[in-house]
Enzyme design. Structure first.
Site, PDB file in Angstrom:
ATOM      1  CE  LYS A 174      20.260  75.608  56.468  1.00  0.00           C
ATOM      2  NZ  LYS A 174      19.404  76.640  57.048  1.00  0.00           N
ATOM      3  CD  GLU A 177      19.768  80.799  58.960  1.00  0.00           C
ATOM      4  OE1 GLU A 177      19.415  80.053  58.032  1.00  0.00           O
ATOM      5  OE2 GLU A 177      20.892  81.307  59.038  1.00  0.00           O
ATOM      6  N   GLY A 227      23.635  82.540  48.855  1.00  0.00           N
ATOM      7  CA  GLY A 227      24.701  83.471  48.499  1.00  0.00           C
ATOM      8  C   GLY A 227      26.016  82.775  48.175  1.00  0.00           C
ATOM      9  N   GLY A 231      27.862  79.171  49.323  1.00  0.00           N
ATOM     10  CA  GLY A 231      28.074  78.270  48.189  1.00  0.00           C
ATOM     11  C   GLY A 231      29.518  77.794  48.119  1.00  0.00           C
ATOM     12  CD  GLU A 249      19.959  77.555  40.232  1.00  0.00           C
ATOM     13  OE1 GLU A 249      20.213  78.723  39.859  1.00  0.00           O
ATOM     14  OE2 GLU A 249      19.722  76.632  39.445  1.00  0.00           O
ATOM     15  CB  CYS A 283      18.417  85.183  42.650  1.00  0.00           C
ATOM     16  SG  CYS A 283      17.129  84.201  41.882  1.00  0.00           S
ATOM     17  CD  GLU A 384      22.581  88.846  44.955  1.00  0.00           C
ATOM     18  OE1 GLU A 384      23.274  88.331  45.847  1.00  0.00           O
ATOM     19  OE2 GLU A 384      21.685  88.230  44.347  1.00  0.00           O
TER      20      GLU A 384
HETATM   21  P1  NAD Z   1      22.574  82.484  52.410  1.00  0.00           P
HETATM   22  O1  NAD Z   1      23.688  81.963  51.565  1.00  0.00           O
HETATM   23  O2  NAD Z   1      22.901  83.331  53.563  1.00  0.00           O
HETATM   24  O3  NAD Z   1      21.716  81.270  53.008  1.00  0.00           O
HETATM   25  C1  NAD Z   1      21.131  80.303  52.166  1.00  0.00           C
HETATM   26  C2  NAD Z   1      20.992  79.016  52.947  1.00  0.00           C
HETATM   27  O4  NAD Z   1      22.293  78.494  53.216  1.00  0.00           O
HETATM   28  C3  NAD Z   1      20.314  79.175  54.305  1.00  0.00           C
HETATM   29  O5  NAD Z   1      19.491  78.058  54.528  1.00  0.00           O
HETATM   30  C4  NAD Z   1      21.498  79.193  55.268  1.00  0.00           C
HETATM   31  O6  NAD Z   1      21.183  78.778  56.572  1.00  0.00           O
HETATM   32  C5  NAD Z   1      22.451  78.227  54.607  1.00  0.00           C
HETATM   33  N1  NAD Z   1      23.863  78.413  54.937  1.00  0.00           N
HETATM   34  C6  NAD Z   1      24.485  79.532  55.369  1.00  0.00           C
HETATM   35  N2  NAD Z   1      25.803  79.286  55.535  1.00  0.00           N
HETATM   36  C7  NAD Z   1      26.014  78.005  55.196  1.00  0.00           C
HETATM   37  C8  NAD Z   1      27.181  77.169  55.144  1.00  0.00           C
HETATM   38  N3  NAD Z   1      28.388  77.598  55.486  1.00  0.00           N
HETATM   39  N4  NAD Z   1      27.024  75.889  54.722  1.00  0.00           N
HETATM   40  C9  NAD Z   1      25.822  75.418  54.350  1.00  0.00           C
HETATM   41  N5  NAD Z   1      24.686  76.162  54.400  1.00  0.00           N
HETATM   42  C10 NAD Z   1      24.785  77.440  54.810  1.00  0.00           C
HETATM   43  O7  NAD Z   1      21.578  83.188  51.394  1.00  0.00           O
HETATM   44  P2  NAD Z   1      20.248  83.983  51.755  1.00  0.00           P
HETATM   45  O8  NAD Z   1      20.678  85.274  52.369  1.00  0.00           O
HETATM   46  O9  NAD Z   1      19.285  83.110  52.466  1.00  0.00           O
HETATM   47  O10 NAD Z   1      19.651  84.234  50.290  1.00  0.00           O
HETATM   48  C11 NAD Z   1      20.030  85.287  49.502  1.00  0.00           C
HETATM   49  C12 NAD Z   1      20.950  84.841  48.400  1.00  0.00           C
HETATM   50  O11 NAD Z   1      20.350  83.764  47.670  1.00  0.00           O
HETATM   51  C13 NAD Z   1      21.198  85.925  47.384  1.00  0.00           C
HETATM   52  O12 NAD Z   1      22.553  85.969  47.020  1.00  0.00           O
HETATM   53  C14 NAD Z   1      20.348  85.473  46.195  1.00  0.00           C
HETATM   54  O13 NAD Z   1      20.764  85.967  44.959  1.00  0.00           O
HETATM   55  C15 NAD Z   1      20.465  84.002  46.275  1.00  0.00           C
HETATM   56  N6  NAD Z   1      19.369  83.353  45.557  1.00  0.00           N
HETATM   57  C16 NAD Z   1      19.632  82.773  44.345  1.00  0.00           C
HETATM   58  C17 NAD Z   1      18.601  82.180  43.608  1.00  0.00           C
HETATM   59  C18 NAD Z   1      18.860  81.541  42.262  1.00  0.00           C
HETATM   60  O14 NAD Z   1      17.948  80.910  41.741  1.00  0.00           O
HETATM   61  N7  NAD Z   1      20.036  81.678  41.665  1.00  0.00           N
HETATM   62  C19 NAD Z   1      17.305  82.195  44.122  1.00  0.00           C
HETATM   63  C20 NAD Z   1      17.063  82.790  45.358  1.00  0.00           C
HETATM   64  C21 NAD Z   1      18.113  83.368  46.058  1.00  0.00           C
END
Ligand code: NAD
Length: 490
Positions: A174, A177, A227, A231, A249, A283, A384
């Site tokens: 997935k 979006e 995020g 997570g 991650e 990140c 962050e």
């Molecule tokens: P996000 O958590 O909003 O979304 C990430 C993914 O999770 C998306 O596909 C989203 O649709 C899905 N998602 C959202 N809510 C969910 C839920 N309740 N259950 C399951 N899936 C759900 O993150 P984002 O805004 O897309 O990305 C930014 C974040 O990602 C930042 O915090 C960044 O630091 C982190 N990030 C970490 C790494 C790493 O390697 N540690 C790499 C890239 C990004």
């Protein structure tokens, strides 16, 4: 505009409810595609396809040479389409073409790395009595749900797909979006290979899809990058369902520490890379710059001068060094964060608003922003940032640098700039981060592990461990000379 489709059991199909979501280009806010918006029922169909392919299909029994060959073929297809993929990634994320081209090279390298690793897989034979064959076997975990964020859409997908398929699992992927386009293209590339149906499924949609994947009893592992809030939901859902394996991650609050004895020309130059690469939406971005007080003012002055020369614009145009941020929500959050920093006593030296000019009337623009006078208790020093905003704190001596650096619930990455190698070694050991760079910032490669200490996540991607995460260990014990034990008498 024909909406994109879901890939379930080898068939491209619309979402059952025929819902779609507009995909927006952050450069000019144009709708560039309509993506199928899956719901829980679509997700369940994809999970069922992956479950069936794992439980009944030939995939998990496939010879490792064949799986390794598949990963190498994916790498070749990524190379073949690299220019188109890079363009698509830039269009959807706003990152510059140079950055996207680098991503595509890294993606092909990731598939090749895991291809080579898989080819060398073998179990271990354990020391045991002569009438016993004791082996440690590595087996696939089962159905893997792979959930990726919007900042490195295809790279994050590759870090997960390559080891998951390489280890013999089946997959439901997935993408975010907001940025599904390159992942959709990769799924089409996989269609050029002879993967059995259901081994690789792609479901586009939002949090509802992710939540269904995390809660499903038919999913054996969820690997998530994103995020902390999502997570946390995923971990709870895993605990409340079937204790599926969870790899997270998450975000970072990464200190970039400059000691007075560093080569300051290089440290200034690389502090820009650390903070503004992909408009800071990384990140591991070095958005928290800690500068030793004896060089602080001169360093900040040089930094501000260099920042004024960063070429901001459409990443699709040659010469651009920094693109927009990915969404209106992201820009609003960043601007609120800068305002709050000011209200808490910090100072905005440059940026804090969109760059001037007609070309910035549409799109999600934020000029490279320098916030100084930041202290450890301020929100901007604790949360962050995830955008082109660099917050500078001053410190006096190694002990204070370390206390400030480690004073965060995150632990993803950090860097130290110094000419003193003994100090570099001390700092490296004392910093509580998954990656510590010395006299560099940002390099990562498939051969080295990636992941966070503390609140930055659970588990590691890349390297040998990045493959092991997608396997279960089994102890196989074969008794060649069975005999009655006599334990309960004859
Ligand atoms: P996000 O958590 O909003 O979304 C990430 C993914 O999770 C998306 O596909 C989203 O649709 C899905 N998602 C959202 N809510 C969910 C839920 N309740 N259950 C399951 N899936 C759900 O993150 P984002 O805004 O897309 O990305 C930014 C974040 O990602 C930042 O915090 C960044 O630091 C982190 N990030 C970490 C790494 C790493 O390697 N540690 C790499 C890239 C990004």
């Amino acid at each position: 505009m024909t909406p994109t489709q879901l890939l379930i059991a080898g068939q491209w199909q619309p979402a059952a409810a025929e819902a779609t979501r507009d995909i927006i280009c952050p450069i000019d806010e144009r709708v560039i595609a309509q993506a199928a918006e899956a719901d829980r029922m679509d997700t369940r169909r994809a999970i069922a396809a992956a479950r069936h392919a794992f439980d009944h299909g030939p995939w998990r029994e496939t010879n490792i040479r064949e799986r390794a060959r598949l990963l190498h073929r994916i790498a070749d297809l990524v190379d073949r389409d690299a220019e188109h993929l890079a363009w698509l990634e830039s269009l959807n994320t706003g990152k510059t073409l140079t950055e996207s081209r680098t991503d595509m090279g890294d993606i092909a390298a990731t598939f090749r790395y895991f291809g080579a690793l898989v080819a060398g897989e073998s179990g271990a034979v354990n020391e045991a009595p002569h009438h016993v064959i004791s082996r440690t076997l590595r087996e696939p975990v089962g159905v893997c749900a792979l959930i990726t964020p919007w900042n490195y859409p295809l790279l994050q997908a590759a870090w997960k797909i390559a080891p998951a398929l390489g280890a013999g699992n089946t997959v439901v992927l997935k993408p975010s979006e907001l940025t599904p386009l390159t992942t959709l293209h990769l799924a089409r590339l996989l269609g050029e290979l002879d993967l059995p149906p259901g081994v690789f499924n792609l479901v586009t949609g939002g949090a509802e899809v992710g939540a269904e994947l995390a809660a499903s009893l038919d999913v054996d592992l969820v690997s998530f990058t994103g995020g902390a809030a999502a997570g946390r939901h995923i971990m709870k859902a895993a605990a409340d369902s079937n204790f599926k394996r969870v790899a997270l991650e998450l975000g970072g609050k990464n200190p970039n520490i400059v000691f007075a004895d560093a080569d300051l020309d290089i440290a200034v130059d690389r502090a820009l890379d650390a903070a503004f690469f992909h408009a800071g939406q990384v990140c591991s971005a070095g958005s928290r710059l800690l500068v030793e007080d004896t060089v602080h003012d001169a360093f900040v002055e040089r930094l501000a001068a260099r920042m004024a020369r960063i070429a901001v614009g459409s990443g699709l145009e040659a010469g651009t060094q920094m693109g927009p941020v990915q969404s209106a929500a992201q820009r609003a959050r960043l601007m609120a964060m800068v305002e709050q920093a000011v209200s808490e006593g910090a100072r905005v030296l440059t940026g804090g608003c969109a760059p001037q000019g007609e070309s910035f009337r549409h799109g999600f623009w934020l000029a490279p922003t320098l916030v100084t006078g930041v202290t450890e208790s301020m929100t901007i020093a604790r949360e962050e940032i995830f955008g082109p905003v660099l917050a500078v704190e001053r410190f006096s001596g190694e002990t204070e640098a370390l206390r400030l650096a480690n004073g965060t619930p995150y632990g993803l990455a950090g860097a130290v700039w110094t000419r003193d190698l003994a100090r570099a070694a001390r700092m490296t050991r004392a910093m509580r981060f998954g990656t510590v760079w010395v006299n560099d910032y940002h390099p990562y490669f498939p051969e080295a592990p990636w992941g966070g200490f503390k609140g930055s996540g659970i588990g590691r991607e890349l390297a040998r461990i990045g493959l092991d995460e997608y396997t279960e260990l089994k102890h196989s014990y074969i008794n060649l000379a069975p005999a009655a034990s006599g334990w309960f008498g004859a």
